[in-house]
Design a protein around this motif. Structure first.
Motif, mmCIF file in Angstrom:
data_model
loop_
_atom_site.group_PDB
_atom_site.id
_atom_site.type_symbol
_atom_site.label_atom_id
_atom_site.label_comp_id
_atom_site.label_asym_id
_atom_site.label_seq_id
_atom_site.Cartn_x
_atom_site.Cartn_y
_atom_site.Cartn_z
ATOM 1 N N PHE A 117 0.854 -1.206 -0.085
ATOM 2 C CA PHE A 117 -0.033 0.182 -0.034
ATOM 3 C C PHE A 117 0.769 1.109 0.052
ATOM 4 C CE2 PHE A 117 0.893 -0.985 4.525
ATOM 5 C CZ PHE A 117 0.807 0.280 4.931
ATOM 6 N N SER A 118 1.985 1.281 0.716
ATOM 7 C CA SER A 118 2.821 2.538 0.768
ATOM 8 C C SER A 118 3.654 2.865 -0.186
ATOM 9 C CB SER A 118 3.727 2.404 1.836
ATOM 10 O OG SER A 118 4.728 1.511 1.942
ATOM 11 N N HIS A 119 3.732 1.542 -1.426
ATOM 12 C CA HIS A 119 4.304 1.871 -2.756
ATOM 13 C C HIS A 119 3.508 1.646 -3.946
ATOM 14 C CE1 HIS A 119 7.787 1.000 0.190
ATOM 15 N NE2 HIS A 119 8.505 1.141 -1.030
ATOM 16 N N SER A 120 2.286 2.020 -3.453
ATOM 17 C CA SER A 120 1.311 2.009 -4.689
ATOM 18 C C SER A 120 1.414 3.294 -5.473
ATOM 19 C CB SER A 120 -0.159 1.429 -4.284
ATOM 20 O OG SER A 120 -0.973 1.980 -4.976
ATOM 21 N N LEU A 121 1.357 3.390 -6.721
ATOM 22 C CA LEU A 121 1.358 4.513 -7.363
ATOM 23 C C LEU A 121 -0.005 5.267 -7.517
ATOM 24 C CD1 LEU A 121 3.426 3.463 -10.778
ATOM 25 C CD2 LEU A 121 4.159 4.489 -8.854
ATOM 26 N N ILE A 122 -1.078 4.304 -7.222
ATOM 27 C CA ILE A 122 -2.316 4.718 -6.833
ATOM 28 C C ILE A 122 -2.510 5.482 -5.644
ATOM 29 C CG2 ILE A 122 -4.765 4.029 -6.717
ATOM 30 C CD1 ILE A 122 -4.138 1.630 -8.401
ATOM 31 N N THR A 123 -2.066 4.883 -4.480
ATOM 32 C CA THR A 123 -2.017 5.539 -3.060
ATOM 33 C C THR A 123 -1.172 6.836 -3.280
ATOM 34 O OG1 THR A 123 -2.386 3.296 -2.225
ATOM 35 C CG2 THR A 123 -1.552 5.429 -0.822
ATOM 36 N N LEU A 124 0.036 6.980 -3.700
ATOM 37 C CA LEU A 124 0.715 8.043 -3.462
ATOM 38 C C LEU A 124 0.243 9.068 -4.559
ATOM 39 C CD1 LEU A 124 4.199 6.044 -3.614
ATOM 40 C CD2 LEU A 124 3.133 7.126 -1.583
ATOM 41 N N THR A 125 -0.239 8.736 -5.544
ATOM 42 C CA THR A 125 -0.714 9.845 -6.433
ATOM 43 C C THR A 125 -2.029 10.520 -5.795
ATOM 44 O OG1 THR A 125 -0.010 8.574 -8.490
ATOM 45 C CG2 THR A 125 -1.716 10.323 -8.613
ATOM 46 N N LEU A 126 -2.883 9.462 -4.974
ATOM 47 C CA LEU A 126 -3.981 10.310 -4.441
ATOM 48 C C LEU A 126 -3.441 11.102 -3.421
ATOM 49 C CD1 LEU A 126 -6.375 7.316 -4.368
ATOM 50 C CD2 LEU A 126 -6.653 9.282 -5.867
ATOM 51 N N LEU A 127 -2.240 10.966 -2.769
ATOM 52 C CA LEU A 127 -1.753 11.430 -1.434
ATOM 53 C C LEU A 127 -1.266 12.812 -1.759
ATOM 54 C CD1 LEU A 127 -1.771 11.365 1.585
ATOM 55 C CD2 LEU A 127 0.745 10.173 1.250
ATOM 56 N N THR A 128 -0.698 13.046 -3.047
ATOM 57 C CA THR A 128 0.020 14.081 -3.568
ATOM 58 C C THR A 128 -0.573 15.262 -3.267
ATOM 59 O OG1 THR A 128 1.476 12.593 -5.179
ATOM 60 C CG2 THR A 128 1.169 15.136 -5.597
ATOM 61 N N PRO A 129 -1.815 15.640 -3.585
ATOM 62 C CA PRO A 129 -2.511 16.997 -3.346
ATOM 63 C C PRO A 129 -2.402 17.437 -2.250
ATOM 64 C CG PRO A 129 -3.762 15.579 -5.060
ATOM 65 C CD PRO A 129 -2.826 14.617 -4.630
ATOM 66 N N LEU A 130 -2.789 16.811 -1.200
ATOM 67 C CA LEU A 130 -2.696 17.034 0.236
ATOM 68 C C LEU A 130 -1.462 17.283 0.580
ATOM 69 C CD1 LEU A 130 -4.254 17.093 2.834
ATOM 70 C CD2 LEU A 130 -3.686 14.735 3.239
ATOM 71 N N LEU A 131 -0.279 16.712 0.393
ATOM 72 C CA LEU A 131 0.860 16.715 1.004
ATOM 73 C C LEU A 131 1.480 18.087 0.201
ATOM 74 C CD1 LEU A 131 2.616 13.305 0.888
ATOM 75 C CD2 LEU A 131 2.009 14.655 2.727
ATOM 76 N N ALA A 132 1.357 18.420 -0.924
ATOM 77 C CA ALA A 132 1.616 19.591 -1.734
ATOM 78 C C ALA A 132 0.881 20.738 -1.095
ATOM 79 C CB ALA A 132 1.490 19.477 -3.205
ATOM 80 N N TRP A 133 -0.479 20.619 -0.891
ATOM 81 C CA TRP A 133 -1.089 21.894 -0.174
ATOM 82 C C TRP A 133 -0.545 22.049 1.130
ATOM 83 C CZ3 TRP A 133 -4.053 22.017 4.167
ATOM 84 C CH2 TRP A 133 -4.949 23.498 4.276
ATOM 85 N N LEU A 134 -0.152 21.151 1.865
ATOM 86 C CA LEU A 134 0.392 21.499 3.243
ATOM 87 C C LEU A 134 1.825 21.847 3.155
ATOM 88 C CD1 LEU A 134 -0.598 17.895 5.162
ATOM 89 C CD2 LEU A 134 -1.610 20.294 5.600
ATOM 90 N N ILE A 135 2.727 21.633 2.140
ATOM 91 C CA ILE A 135 4.065 22.264 2.175
ATOM 92 C C ILE A 135 3.836 23.575 1.769
ATOM 93 C CG2 ILE A 135 6.212 22.103 0.909
ATOM 94 C CD1 ILE A 135 5.771 19.001 0.637
ATOM 95 N N ASN A 136 3.076 23.832 0.705
ATOM 96 C CA ASN A 136 2.901 25.350 0.153
ATOM 97 C C ASN A 136 2.216 26.181 1.284
ATOM 98 O OD1 ASN A 136 3.349 26.900 -2.013
ATOM 99 N ND2 ASN A 136 1.186 27.272 -2.425
ATOM 100 N N LYS A 137 1.541 25.311 2.040
ATOM 101 C CA LYS A 137 0.816 26.156 3.210
ATOM 102 C C LYS A 137 2.020 26.615 4.106
ATOM 103 C CE LYS A 137 -3.181 27.378 5.016
ATOM 104 N NZ LYS A 137 -4.199 28.528 4.274
ATOM 105 N N LEU A 138 2.542 25.781 4.419
ATOM 106 C CA LEU A 138 3.725 26.098 5.603
ATOM 107 C C LEU A 138 4.597 27.066 5.152
ATOM 108 C CD1 LEU A 138 5.030 24.953 8.083
ATOM 109 C CD2 LEU A 138 6.500 23.423 6.649
ATOM 110 N N HIS A 139 5.052 26.991 3.673
ATOM 111 C CA HIS A 139 5.812 28.084 3.112
ATOM 112 C C HIS A 139 4.768 29.057 2.334
ATOM 113 C CE1 HIS A 139 9.274 25.793 3.888
ATOM 114 N NE2 HIS A 139 8.820 24.650 3.089
#
Length: 335
Positions: free
Chosen positions: A58-80
């Motif tokens: 599950f942690s190496h699934s391209l499907i899972t990681l792609t779905l997780l990407t927008p949230l992480l990108a938003w959090l990082i950009n929010k931090l900066h």
């Protein structure tokens, strides 16, 4: 691949995508994000075989990681908050750092479930060893030079050179593997011993390099192991036969650890009885005769009966002497 390599790849990608805009933060976030998929090793899956075979799922699934990407990108950009116009760049950085981790892992032999939860067989080409300095060092040098030069163009170019070299090295590994596979097939076709027909062939990179290749051939009564170096003067492979005892698994087809190991190893496993009547299964893809990285006790012999037990991993001592011999085998068949 090892953690240092994954961090180096993530940092190099981060530097390439956003280094000219946000400086060292790009490499820092790229390296940090690239470690996330391997955090699953800290999650217990309920058993030794489960921990082994659910790693890189599950942690190496391209499907899972792609779905997780927008949230992480938003959090990082929010931090900066000072970079509100770089959301798309952060999105690309996060996605590349995450998905290249399992893609790189799929070049090793372990087995990466790239499309979990879909019922797709784990991907593991075995065209590169889990640790290979020729892949990792160019990435590290490129990142270091880019960070040291701050905003200089030559530093960014060196980072791109490191990424290009490492990518070409992966292509080289696949090409060398295909070449040795052809040689292995020639050797098997020319063999006069057809009493035990060949079932499956596996060619994997040797320790820390892509010059020596391990050749594994499954047979009904065991398996053959041999090595071929790209420096060998001819196309001959010297095989040694080793026995297996698959009959010990009779009646254990419905024992989950057994069926799971058979599936995950893609049939490249051996079965044997240890001195204390333990029935153990070793994944032949990782390690070399006689020491294998992943070995599990799955049953016990009690008189005439073989009784399934809770699976246990059997730790094998590291044989550094064997590793030295294999490295010496690169330049000499006599080792």
């Amino acid at each position: 691949m090892d953690s240092v390599t994954q961090i180096a790849l993530g940092a190099a990608l981060g530097q390439a995508v956003l280094g000219h805009k946000v400086g060292y933060r790009a490499a820092l976030w790229g390296g940090a994000l690239a470690t996330l998929p391997d955090l699953d090793v800290f999650v217990s899956m309920g058993g030794a075989v489960a921990d082994f075979t659910y790693h890189r799922s599950f942690s190496h699934s391209l499907i899972t990681l792609t779905l997780l990407t927008p949230l992480l990108a938003w959090l990082i950009n929010k931090l900066h908050g000072q970079y509100p116009d770089l959301q798309r760049r952060w999105l690309l950085l996060v996605w590349l750092a995450l998905v290249t981790h399992p893609i790189l892992d799929s070049f090793t032999i372990y087995g990466t479930q790239l499309f979990w939860p879909l019922p797709v067989e784990p991907t593991g080409s075995g065209s590169i060893f889990i640790i290979d300095p020729l892949y990792t060092v160019p990435l590290l040098l490129g990142v270091v030079l880019a960070l040291a030069s701050r905003q200089a163009d030559w530093g960014r170019k060196m980072n791109r050179v490191g990424l290009a070299f490492s990518s070409l090295y992966l292509i080289w590994g696949l090409s060398a593997q295909a070449y040795v596979t052809g040689i292995a097939e020639e050797n098997l076709a020319a063999s006069t011993d057809k009493n035990t027909p060949d079932k499956e062939l596996l060619v994997t990179a040797g320790p820390f390099n892509t010059l020596l290749w391990r050749v594994l051939v499954m047979q009904d009564d065991g398996y053959l192991e041999g090595y071929y170096s790209l420096f060998d003067p001819d196309r001959r492979i010297e095989f040694e036969h080793y026995s297996s005892q698959p009959e010990l698994l009779s009646g254990l087809q419905d024992h989950w650890p057994v069926s799971r190991l058979q599936w995950f190893s893609k049939g490249f496993f051996k079965v044997e009885s240890a001195g204390n009547n333990d029935v153990i299964i070793s994944d032949l893809r990782m390690g070399a005769e006689p020491a294998y990285v992943f070995t599990f006790k799955v049953a016990e012999q009690k008189g005439e009966d073989i009784v399934p037990v809770t699976d246990q991993r059997i730790e094998q001592p590291r044989d550094w002497g064997l590793a030295k011999q294999l490295l010496q085998r690169i330049v000499s068949r006599d080792n």
